[in-house]
Motif scaffolding. Structure first.
Motif, PDB file in Angstrom:
ATOM      1  N   TYR A   1       0.808  -1.217   0.000  1.00 33.60           N
ATOM      2  CA  TYR A   1       0.000   0.000   0.000  1.00 33.60           C
ATOM      3  C   TYR A   1       0.848   1.277   0.000  1.00 33.60           C
TER       4      TYR A   1
ATOM      5  N   PRO B   1       3.324   2.487  -2.038  1.00 42.80           N
ATOM      6  CA  PRO B   1       3.357   3.275  -3.287  1.00 42.80           C
ATOM      7  C   PRO B   1       2.064   4.032  -3.564  1.00 42.80           C
ATOM      8  N   LEU B   2       0.934   3.443  -3.188  1.00 43.77           N
ATOM      9  CA  LEU B   2      -0.344   4.124  -3.385  1.00 43.77           C
ATOM     10  C   LEU B   2      -0.435   5.358  -2.497  1.00 43.77           C
TER      11      LEU B   2
ATOM     12  N   SER C   1       1.844   8.108  -3.881  1.00 46.74           N
ATOM     13  CA  SER C   1       1.301   8.785  -5.066  1.00 46.74           C
ATOM     14  C   SER C   1       0.285   9.851  -4.687  1.00 46.74           C
TER      15      SER C   1
ATOM     16  N   LEU D   1       6.816   6.190  -9.742  1.00 51.09           N
ATOM     17  CA  LEU D   1       5.582   6.069  -8.974  1.00 51.09           C
ATOM     18  C   LEU D   1       4.459   5.461  -9.813  1.00 51.09           C
TER      19      LEU D   1
ATOM     20  N   THR E   1       2.838   1.999  -8.462  1.00 51.74           N
ATOM     21  CA  THR E   1       1.418   1.869  -8.149  1.00 51.74           C
ATOM     22  C   THR E   1       0.746   0.825  -9.041  1.00 51.74           C
ATOM     23  N   THR E   2       1.174   0.739 -10.288  1.00 47.10           N
ATOM     24  CA  THR E   2       0.615  -0.279 -11.184  1.00 47.10           C
ATOM     25  C   THR E   2       0.953  -1.685 -10.688  1.00 47.10           C
TER      26      THR E   2
ATOM     27  N   SER F   1       1.656  -2.507  -7.583  1.00 46.89           N
ATOM     28  CA  SER F   1       0.908  -2.733  -6.342  1.00 46.89           C
ATOM     29  C   SER F   1      -0.528  -3.153  -6.631  1.00 46.89           C
ATOM     30  N   LEU F   2      -1.159  -2.468  -7.572  1.00 44.88           N
ATOM     31  CA  LEU F   2      -2.518  -2.845  -7.953  1.00 44.88           C
ATOM     32  C   LEU F   2      -2.551  -4.255  -8.524  1.00 44.88           C
TER      33      LEU F   2
ATOM     34  N   ASN G   1      -1.428   6.550 -13.617  1.00 47.82           N
ATOM     35  CA  ASN G   1      -1.954   6.968 -12.321  1.00 47.82           C
ATOM     36  C   ASN G   1      -2.315   8.452 -12.406  1.00 47.82           C
TER      37      ASN G   1
ATOM     38  N   ALA H   1       9.466   4.078  -2.588  1.00 46.55           N
ATOM     39  CA  ALA H   1       8.502   3.430  -3.485  1.00 46.55           C
ATOM     40  C   ALA H   1       9.095   2.185  -4.128  1.00 46.55           C
TER      41      ALA H   1
ATOM     42  N   THR I   1       7.855  -1.664  -3.237  1.00 45.92           N
ATOM     43  CA  THR I   1       7.339  -2.497  -4.324  1.00 45.92           C
ATOM     44  C   THR I   1       8.094  -3.816  -4.398  1.00 45.92           C
TER      45      THR I   1
END
Length: 314
Positions: free
Chosen positions: A6, A8-9, A12, A42, A46-47, A49-50, A191, A292, A296
């Motif tokens: 969570y 990195p989210l 961002s 970032l 985030t990609t 992480s998702l 993002n 980040a 990750t």
């Protein structure tokens, strides 16, 4: 993975707050590099992480877990995310991939069109003069690129300011500024929370070209006057939209910062001493990107361990 996935989210959400200070206080070339790297790192973090959250939810479904010889029951026990969170992550991931792919396609097509147009333009030393009363000047990427200037712009500026105009536009080509634009837009497409980085990078790219022109001519005041005159002329007679979508101009009209007054800020920066590298902002940006990246990597490692665990109990 429980916390790392969570982070990195969360970053961002916070990191874009530093885009404006970077653009205003840091040397333009360094600022552009930091903004571009931030958008890419970032956006990728985030990609990923998702993706981890989405896949972690899929292995909780017995039919899908059976394909990998995993235990869905163990996955439900060890999975750090609720199924609803995984479903939302999957939807966001699909949107991010779709928007990034759409942006890449449009950017590749516009750059190809620009390169084709540049190759078809007869030029002298890379300069193309267009018979048009509308004041306009922009750099057209290509192999080689072209600097396109309208007769209206040449008539607007004094002869002593023409070299400023050419130095600015040629800086866009020699430094490959279109690549920085494309990369920051890619991160922002993946993002949308990272859009301030792309907006700020559009401004710092113009500032970078301004500083190159000041170095080439040795007169910051003359560069500031040229930027101001070109902007005033364009405000009176707006230039038509460019079909390629890949041009970079001295006016900076394509920047979303126009409503915030980018031209006056550029003129003020040229009338002030050159900016330094600002070690504090550079270090803060490096710390955010390092956090980040490490989070990750940690989340990916924990997910690997999760798959091994649920596989051992299948």
């Amino acid at each position: 993975m429980h916390v790392a996935v969570y982070l990195p989210l969360l970053l961002s959400l916070i990191a874009p707050l530093g885009a404006r200070p970077l653009a205003e206080r840091c040397e333009p070339r360094l600022a552009t590099c930091l903004l571009t790297t931030s958008a890419l790192v970032l956006g990728a973090a985030t990609t990923i992480s998702l993706g981890l959250l989405a896949v972690a939810g899929l292995v909780r479904i017995p039919q899908l877990a059976a394909l990998g010889h995993w235990s869905a029951q163990t996955a439900r026990h060890d999975d750090p995310a609720e199924l609803s969170v995984s479903l939302i992550a999957g939807l966001l991931l699909g949107g991010a991939v779709l928007m990034a792919a759409r942006m890449l396609w449009r950017r590749a097509r516009s750059l190809a069109t620009a390169a084709w147009e540049a190759a078809c333009m007869p030029a002298r030393d890379g300069l193309v003069v267009v018979d048009d009363d509308t004041p306009d000047a922009f750099a057209l990427p290509g192999l080689p690129g072209r600097v396109v200037v309208s007769t209206g712009m040449l008539h607007t500026l004094d002869e002593s300011e023409h070299d400023v105009l050419l130095a600015h536009e040629r800086a866009h080509l020699t430094a490959h500024h279109y690549a920085f634009v494309a990369l920051t837009q890619l991160g922002a497409a993946a993002n949308p929370l990272l859009r301030p980085f792309a907006t700020a990078a559009t401004y710092t790219i113009e500032r970078w070209a301004d500083e190159n022109a000041a170095t080439a001519t040795g007169d910051r005041t003359r560069v500031a006057r040229t930027v101001g005159k070109a902007a005033l002329a364009a405000h009176r007679t707006p230039a038509p939209a460019r079909t390629t979508g890949a041009a970079l101009g001295i006016l900076g009209r394509r920047s979303p910062l126009a409503s915030a007054g980018p031209v006056p800020r550029r003129v003020a920066a040229l009338l002030a001493p050159p900016l330094g590298r600002h070690p504090a902002l550079t270090a803060a940006t490096a710390a955010v990107l390092t956090a980040a990246t490490l989070s990750t990597a940690e989340a990916a490692h924990d997910f690997h361990l999760l798959l091994r665990t649920i596989g051992a109990w299948s």
